[in-house]
Design an enzyme around this catalytic site. Structure first.
Site, mmCIF file in Angstrom:
data_model
loop_
_atom_site.group_PDB
_atom_site.id
_atom_site.type_symbol
_atom_site.label_atom_id
_atom_site.label_comp_id
_atom_site.label_asym_id
_atom_site.label_seq_id
_atom_site.Cartn_x
_atom_site.Cartn_y
_atom_site.Cartn_z
ATOM 1 N N HIS A 78 0.853 -1.191 0.000
ATOM 2 C CA HIS A 78 0.000 0.000 0.000
ATOM 3 C C HIS A 78 0.885 1.236 0.000
ATOM 4 O O HIS A 78 2.032 1.202 0.449
ATOM 5 C CB HIS A 78 -0.892 0.007 1.236
ATOM 6 N N GLU A 118 0.837 3.813 1.883
ATOM 7 C CA GLU A 118 1.266 4.217 3.222
ATOM 8 C C GLU A 118 2.433 3.364 3.724
ATOM 9 O O GLU A 118 3.369 3.883 4.329
ATOM 10 C CB GLU A 118 0.096 4.098 4.214
ATOM 11 N N CYS A 121 -6.159 1.729 5.918
ATOM 12 C CA CYS A 121 -6.760 0.462 6.342
ATOM 13 C C CYS A 121 -6.158 0.057 7.692
ATOM 14 O O CYS A 121 -5.255 0.706 8.216
ATOM 15 C CB CYS A 121 -6.503 -0.620 5.297
#
Length: 147
Positions: A46, A48, A76
């Site tokens: 991801h 992040e 998430c």
């Protein structure tokens, strides 16, 4: 948030869900990343997580207690957990994620008082732009899947 949106557009151009993240410490950008789980065959790739990894390498420390992450989308559960472990100081995100959001939509991981660290959360920054990127991406994807 401009840089995070630029990163999200890179993800979109690569056929990935358009999410971008940027980490700033001391007024300097120390990391940028975009979603790459499909292209890297890695469910943890991801935006992040990529930004956290790069920022920690740049700082020479797995703690980012003086850093702010700018992300186009609410993180998430996995990404929120990584932010806790990294001791990230602050998260600024664009649009909420009603299906997987862990900074207020479904869970409140980043501010849970039962955990040993809390991350300051600011939401709704350039929300319309960030939401539009996702909405348009998924509309095109659904449209291309029709026979």
């Amino acid at each position: 948030m401009d840089l995070a949106l630029d990163e999200a557009k890179k993800a979109e151009m690569s056929g990935e869900v358009p999410v971008g993240a940027v980490i700033v410490a001391g007024g300097v950008v120390i990391a940028k990343s975009f979603n790459r789980p499909v292209s890297l065959n890695d469910p943890t790739a991801h935006a992040e997580i990529g930004a956290l990894r790069d920022a920690c390498r740049e700082q020479g420390n797995y703690r980012l207690s003086n850093a702010t992450m700018y992300s186009t989308v609410e993180p998430c559960f996995m990404c929120a957990g990584a932010m806790i472990h990294a001791r990230l100081a602050r998260l600024v995100f664009g649009t909420p994620d009603p299906k997987a959001g862990s900074a207020g939509s479904i869970y409140n991981v980043l501010t849970d008082p039962r955990l040993n660290h809390r991350v300051e959360v600011v939401s709704g920054i350039r929300e319309d732009e960030c939401a539009s990127l996702l909405r348009d991406f998924f509309q095109r994807r659904r449209g291309s899947q029709c026979p």
